[in-house]
Structure formats: structure tokens, C-alpha cells
Design a protein around this motif. Structure first.
Motif, PDB file in Angstrom:
ATOM      1  N   ASP A 190     -55.494   2.260  12.820  1.00 32.89           N
ATOM      2  CA  ASP A 190     -54.840   1.003  12.479  1.00 32.89           C
ATOM      3  C   ASP A 190     -55.892  -0.099  12.478  1.00 32.89           C
ATOM      4  OD1 ASP A 190     -52.515  -0.640  11.931  1.00 32.89           O
ATOM      5  OD2 ASP A 190     -52.715  -1.410  13.978  1.00 32.89           O
TER       6      ASP A 190
ATOM      7  N   GLN B 215     -56.005  -4.413  11.836  1.00 27.90           N
ATOM      8  CA  GLN B 215     -55.323  -5.666  11.544  1.00 27.90           C
ATOM      9  C   GLN B 215     -56.342  -6.791  11.557  1.00 27.90           C
ATOM     10  OE1 GLN B 215     -52.139  -6.156  14.356  1.00 27.90           O
ATOM     11  NE2 GLN B 215     -50.966  -4.464  13.516  1.00 27.90           N
ATOM     12  N   ILE B 216     -56.334  -7.591  10.488  1.00 31.08           N
ATOM     13  CA  ILE B 216     -57.222  -8.743  10.380  1.00 31.08           C
ATOM     14  C   ILE B 216     -56.359  -9.960  10.086  1.00 31.08           C
ATOM     15  CG2 ILE B 216     -59.157  -9.793   9.158  1.00 31.08           C
ATOM     16  CD1 ILE B 216     -60.012  -6.920   8.383  1.00 31.08           C
ATOM     17  N   ASP B 217     -56.449 -10.960  10.945  1.00 30.20           N
ATOM     18  CA  ASP B 217     -55.699 -12.198  10.771  1.00 30.20           C
ATOM     19  C   ASP B 217     -56.687 -13.344  10.626  1.00 30.20           C
ATOM     20  OD1 ASP B 217     -52.993 -11.141  11.098  1.00 30.20           O
ATOM     21  OD2 ASP B 217     -53.586 -10.796  13.192  1.00 30.20           O
TER      22      ASP B 217
ATOM     23  N   ILE C 251     -59.632  -9.629  14.740  1.00 25.20           N
ATOM     24  CA  ILE C 251     -59.633  -8.269  14.210  1.00 25.20           C
ATOM     25  C   ILE C 251     -59.247  -7.339  15.354  1.00 25.20           C
ATOM     26  CG2 ILE C 251     -61.014  -6.457  13.120  1.00 25.20           C
ATOM     27  CD1 ILE C 251     -62.566  -9.760  12.978  1.00 25.20           C
ATOM     28  N   THR C 252     -58.281  -6.453  15.100  1.00 26.16           N
ATOM     29  CA  THR C 252     -57.892  -5.442  16.080  1.00 26.16           C
ATOM     30  C   THR C 252     -57.916  -4.093  15.383  1.00 26.16           C
ATOM     31  OG1 THR C 252     -56.432  -7.034  17.175  1.00 26.16           O
ATOM     32  CG2 THR C 252     -56.111  -4.710  17.706  1.00 26.16           C
ATOM     33  N   GLU C 253     -58.598  -3.137  15.980  1.00 23.76           N
ATOM     34  CA  GLU C 253     -58.706  -1.800  15.404  1.00 23.76           C
ATOM     35  C   GLU C 253     -58.382  -0.762  16.461  1.00 23.76           C
ATOM     36  OE1 GLU C 253     -61.907   1.288  13.414  1.00 23.76           O
ATOM     37  OE2 GLU C 253     -62.603  -0.651  14.106  1.00 23.76           O
TER      38      GLU C 253
ATOM     39  N   GLN D 213     -59.240   0.930  21.472  1.00 23.58           N
ATOM     40  CA  GLN D 213     -58.758  -0.246  20.764  1.00 23.58           C
ATOM     41  C   GLN D 213     -59.839  -1.299  20.881  1.00 23.58           C
ATOM     42  OE1 GLN D 213     -54.674  -1.214  21.298  1.00 23.58           O
ATOM     43  NE2 GLN D 213     -54.956  -3.346  20.808  1.00 23.58           N
TER      44      GLN D 213
END
Length: 69
Positions: free
Chosen positions: A14, A16-18, A26-28, A47
Motif C-alpha cells: 500500500d 498513500q501520498i497526500d 507519504i505512508t508505505e 510501515q
């Protein structure tokens, strides 16, 4: 080089880039195959968290941390 941390592969599960103006988070989540501190190969669920800021038209990382999930 001393065999303490050996990473073999990583598979992103997964990402997610905001982006909000000149800042981003960024969360990966990844499955990482690694041998850590002399142990055998294992799959670790990591994570990763990053903050970034746009400075002089370039994105620069300002914070990073990792945790298991």
C-alpha cells in the motif's frame, strides 16, 4: 558489510501520498525479506512514514520513520 542487516527484496502492499501545497506525507506498507542481526531470512511487515517539503521547487524529505505492522 558486516552482515548485521541484509535486505533481499521489498514488495509494496500500500502507498498513500497526500500533498497539501508545499508539504506532503507519504505512508508505505511493504513486505520486506531480510536477515537481521545474524538471523535467517524472514519476511517483515514494515510501515514507512515520510514528511516532505517543497523547497526551491524540489521535494526534500524532512522526516522519516519505520515501524512494523
Amino acid at each position: 558489510m558486516d552482515g548485521t542487516l541484509n535486505y533481499y527484496s521489498a514488495q509494496t502492499e500500500d502507498l498513500q501520498i497526500d500533498v497539501h501545497g508545499n508539504t506532503a506525507t507519504i505512508t508505505e506498507k511493504s513486505k520486506v525479506t531480510a536477515a537481521v542481526f545474524g538471523g535467517g531470512k524472514h519476511i517483515l511487515r514494515l510501515q514507512l512514514f515520510f514528511n516532505a517539503r517543497k523547497i526551491d521547487n524540489e521535494w526534500k524529505l524532512t522526516m522519516s520513520k519505520a515501524a512494523t505492522y
